[in-house]
Design an enzyme around this catalytic site. Structure first.
Site, PDB file in Angstrom:
ATOM      1  N   GLY A 245      40.115  50.649  45.862  1.00 10.37           N
ATOM      2  CA  GLY A 245      40.095  49.956  47.137  1.00 10.37           C
ATOM      3  C   GLY A 245      41.439  49.350  47.489  1.00 10.37           C
ATOM      4  O   GLY A 245      42.445  49.549  46.807  1.00 10.37           O
ATOM      5  N   THR A 246      41.442  48.596  48.592  1.00 13.88           N
ATOM      6  CA  THR A 246      42.633  47.912  49.090  1.00 13.88           C
ATOM      7  C   THR A 246      42.386  46.416  49.081  1.00 13.88           C
ATOM      8  O   THR A 246      41.304  45.953  49.451  1.00 13.88           O
ATOM      9  CB  THR A 246      42.953  48.373  50.524  1.00 13.88           C
ATOM     10  OG1 THR A 246      43.121  49.787  50.540  1.00 13.88           O
ATOM     11  CG2 THR A 246      44.226  47.721  51.031  1.00 13.88           C
TER      12      THR A 246
ATOM     13  N   ASP B  46      39.173  49.642  33.648  1.00 11.10           N
ATOM     14  CA  ASP B  46      40.502  49.966  34.189  1.00 11.10           C
ATOM     15  C   ASP B  46      41.509  48.910  33.747  1.00 11.10           C
ATOM     16  O   ASP B  46      42.202  48.302  34.547  1.00 11.10           O
ATOM     17  CB  ASP B  46      40.444  50.049  35.714  1.00 11.10           C
ATOM     18  CG  ASP B  46      41.688  50.712  36.305  1.00 11.10           C
ATOM     19  OD1 ASP B  46      42.415  51.400  35.552  1.00 11.10           O
ATOM     20  OD2 ASP B  46      41.937  50.543  37.519  1.00 11.10           O
TER      21      ASP B  46
ATOM     22  N   LYS C  11      38.966  42.268  48.717  1.00 11.61           N
ATOM     23  CA  LYS C  11      39.065  43.668  48.317  1.00 11.61           C
ATOM     24  C   LYS C  11      38.036  44.500  49.060  1.00 11.61           C
ATOM     25  O   LYS C  11      36.829  44.254  48.971  1.00 11.61           O
ATOM     26  CB  LYS C  11      38.846  43.810  46.812  1.00 11.61           C
ATOM     27  CG  LYS C  11      38.935  45.263  46.338  1.00 11.61           C
ATOM     28  CD  LYS C  11      38.815  45.352  44.834  1.00 11.61           C
ATOM     29  CE  LYS C  11      38.903  46.794  44.364  1.00 11.61           C
ATOM     30  NZ  LYS C  11      38.788  46.935  42.922  1.00 11.61           N
TER      31      LYS C  11
END
Length: 726
Positions: free
Chosen positions: A380-381, A493, A396
């Site tokens: 995502g951004t 992650d 987010k």
């Protein structure tokens, strides 16, 4: 010849008294304006003083339980048009039938109409004189000033010559009429029908003639063999009549003078137009207006009405779309576990968590302006936002997630909302009323560990000790997720770019877009491997099974970045050096670790601490997940090595170090062997207070007191003084 004429003078109703006409009166608002399904607009009206004049009076009667409007001498009114100045009525059909009992032809129905001295004229545009029959000749004539007379012949030879829809003289014929007709009569030529017995044996015994609306007529061959044409409309057919305000007035020019107060165009936005069929005038709304020009303020601006219509339509559309959007938002909210989240929040006290609306987050980010972007990734951004104009947050917008993640999202949000650890970014809230959920975290100002080691913040030249401290804090955060969250959370992650740094450069583990919930089961297998190249667990890529040991592997890569200052994956250079993990493991195997170490590490840190950190990284990068240490063991070992970095004179037993690296953990992270350090226990006479021995004894004492949580600074000063004195 018998001719029956119905005076369209519509009886007494069409008698005009133009010379003594009263001034125009405004109809009452209580006047009936509809009869059955027919609207009755002014100047027509139902009831006393409801029409402009008696010629426009309409009666509303009930036939067979149905209300119907009538005008004149019982002509049923079909509709009234103000724009075209016409009315449609049902006209009577004249018939010419053979009577077998008398052997003669007889006329039936009405054979003519008289509309003289009235506002009405038969429309030459819409009507045609229509004759139906075999070997039939019918006449139409007008006795007024036109002197009009015409005829129409219809013949039949064979039924096969007749065609449905065709009225060209075979079984049917039509002829036009001139303008200005206010009277007509119809008649049949009796001598034209010879040998009637032969005709009747093959065709119908009746012929018909009527002045009717041409558009309403469509010839059928059944009209020749049956009485269907006459029976369908009960002996009547639609006819169009033009009307105007006549009152003996020849033109608008005279009417506009309004000398008698009878000018009918009362609307200020109306205009007078001369009648196209006979004398008199009609009223039309001016260009750009529509409505009733015969009423004051009857003509309204079309543009205003149009805009009003647009506004109402648009408002209705917005309401519909808003309802539709709310329904979609509710579906998303439920789909993402919002109901589960609220139920848990109600049942469990102390949860500090906010469910934001989409509108709030749009406002907080200036509609997701590009200038607000502070990070992008596969999940995502991230935007910087300001909630309620004071609280800085990171918002987010997640990338698309699968069905399994959607089902778990509510539960995951609940878990993250309960996590309160100094080394994990705090989840402030979320937005669930969108297709893909949005997360709201506390804003962390000092970028990431990646930027500190490799990027724009490298120029700050942060010490290795600080980097090790940040790595230790990140390990503590991951350990909390693995060991204390219920159920445990696997980050998925782990990388330096997901370790944020606050104003004091304290580590905050962030970005849970690839996270999953334990315990391990079939749901732990994923259809698509997520993560970042260079950090991905090889075992995870082979089995598609994400475990807590996958996070451990990724953290091992972080340790390499701290030790070497190199990025995990290089796209240039020798192939053997492109992957940092592989390069490191080869260097360890060849006992060539120094070649990889960062310059700030070489010669500035104790070799024992560097060796311990390298061994820890090596175990984290083991190809087999079960051989890797847990995050708790990793965090404890880094803590032990940090203390060794602070106090290199503190001894750590080989047994303890090996045990920890092999997976065993100690309670304190280090132990002091007092006997080894101080020489205790001593035999009598062996007490040596020489300078060297005393220094060793002082060091041991410092270590022991450090373990007892004495001030490190005081003890180090004491050691310094002792060394100077001796």
């Amino acid at each position: 010849m018998e001719v029956r004429i119905l005076q369209l003078g519509f009886g007494v109703l069409f008698l005009l008294v133009a010379q003594h006409a009263p001034a125009i009166a405004i109809p009452s608002s209580e006047c009936q304006r509809q009869c059955g399904n027919v609207e009755i607009p002014y100047p027509f009206g139902i009831g006393e003083n409801c029409s402009l004049e008696t010629d426009f009076a309409v009666s509303c009667e009930v036939e067979d339980g149905i209300s119907k409007p009538f005008i004149g001498d019982h002509f049923e009114l079909l509709n009234i048009s103000l724009a075209e100045s016409t009315i449609r009525v049902l006209n009577f059909i004249a018939s010419f039938c053979y009577n077998p009992s008398t052997g003669s032809m007889e006329i039936g129905g009405v054979a003519g109409l008289d509309a003289s001295d009235s506002p009405y004229r038969f429309s030459d545009v819409h009507n045609k004189f229509t004759v139906i029959g075999c070997n039939t000749l019918a006449y139409i004539s007008s006795s007024n000033n036109t002197g009009y007379q015409s005829g129409c012949v219809s013949t039949c030879s064979r039924m096969s010559d007749l065609t449905d829809g065709s009225c060209s003289g075979m079984g049917c014929c039509q002829t036009e009429i001139p303008k200005g007709m206010d009277y007509y009569s119809a008649d049949f030529e009796r001598g034209f029908n010879t040998n009637m017995s032969r005709i009747i044996s093959r065709f119908s015994r009746c012929s018909y003639a009527v002045l009717m609306e041409a558009a309403a007529f469509n010839f059928s061959t059944a009209y020749i063999t049956t009485t269907k044409f006459n029976d369908t409309g009960a002996g009547r057919a639609p006819m169009v009549i033009d009307w105007a305000i006549r009152n003996g007035t020849a033109s608008c020019e005279v009417a506009k003078r309004n000398e008698t107060g009878t000018y009918a165009c009362l609307s200020s936005n109306s205009e007078c137009v001369d009648s196209v069929n006979g004398p008199g005038y009609v009223c039309n709304c001016s260009h750009g207006y529509q409505g009733n020009p015969y009423l004051p303020d009857g003509c309204k601006g079309v543009i205003v009405a149009f805009f009003i219509l647009i506004i109402f339509s648009f408002s209705g559309y917005l309401i519909f779309q808003k309802k539709k959007l709310n329904k979609v938002k509710q579906e998303y909210f439920s789909q993402h576990g919002g109901l589960l989240l609220f139920e848990k929040m109600k049942s469990e006290r102390g949860i500090s968590f906010t469910v934001f609306t989409e509108a709030e987050l749009i406002h907080a980010t200036d509609n997701y302006d590009k200038s607000r972007i502070i990070g992008k990734g596969g999940n995502g951004t991230v935007y910087k936002g300001i909630i309620k104009d004071k609280m800085h947050v990171a918002i987010k917008r997640c990338a698309l997630i699968g069905e399994r993640q959607k089902k778990e999202f509510g539960q995951e949000m609940l878990i993250l909302s309960q996590i309160n650890h100094k080394n994990i970014v705090k989840l402030v809230g979320c937005c669930l009323e969108v297709e893909v959920p949005m997360l709201v975290y506390e804003f962390i100002p000092n970028d990431t560990l990646y930027e500190l080691i490799h990027g724009k913040n490298r120029a700050l030249q942060i010490s290795f000790t600080t980097l090790l401290r940040i790595a230790h804090e990140a390990a503590e955060g991951l350990n909390f997720l693995h060991s204390y969250a219920s159920p445990p959370i696997i980050h998925g992650d782990v990388k330096t770019a997901n370790i944020l740094l606050d104003e004091n450069y304290m580590a905050k583990v962030a970005d849970f877009g690839a996270s999953i919930l334990a315990p391990s089961d079939e749901g732990q297998y994923v259809t698509m491997v997520q993560g970042t190249c260079g950090y991905l667990d090889p075992e995870y890529m082979q089995t598609c099974q994400l475990t807590d040991k996958s996070d451990v592997y990724s953290f091992g890569v972080i340790l390499l970045e701290v030790l070497t200052g190199q990025v995990p994956l290089k796209l240039d250079g020798p192939e053997t050096q492109r992957n940092l993990s592989s390069h490191f493991l080869s260097a360890m195997k060849e006992n060539n670790l120094d070649a990889l170490l960062a310059s700030e590490v070489k010669g500035q840190e104790s070799s024992e601490m560097i060796r311990g950190l390298a061994e820890l990284a090596k175990q984290c990068l083991d190809m087999c997940g079960v051989n890797r240490p847990t995050m708790k063991e990793v965090a404890d070992e880094i803590g032990r090595l940090r203390k060794l970095s602070f106090h290199p004179w503190v001894q750590v037993t080989d047994t303890e170090s090996e045990g920890l690296l092999d997976g065993a953990s100690s309670t304190t992270g280090f132990e002091i062997d007092v006997a080894t350090t101080t020489g205790y226990p001593m035999q009598e006479g062996q007490f040596d207070f020489g300078p060297t021995k005393l220094s060793e004894w002082a060091s041991g004492l410092v270590g022991w007191m450090f373990k007892s949580r004495w001030s490190v600074w005081v003890l180090s000063q004491l050691q310094s003084c002792l060394c100077k004195d001796f």
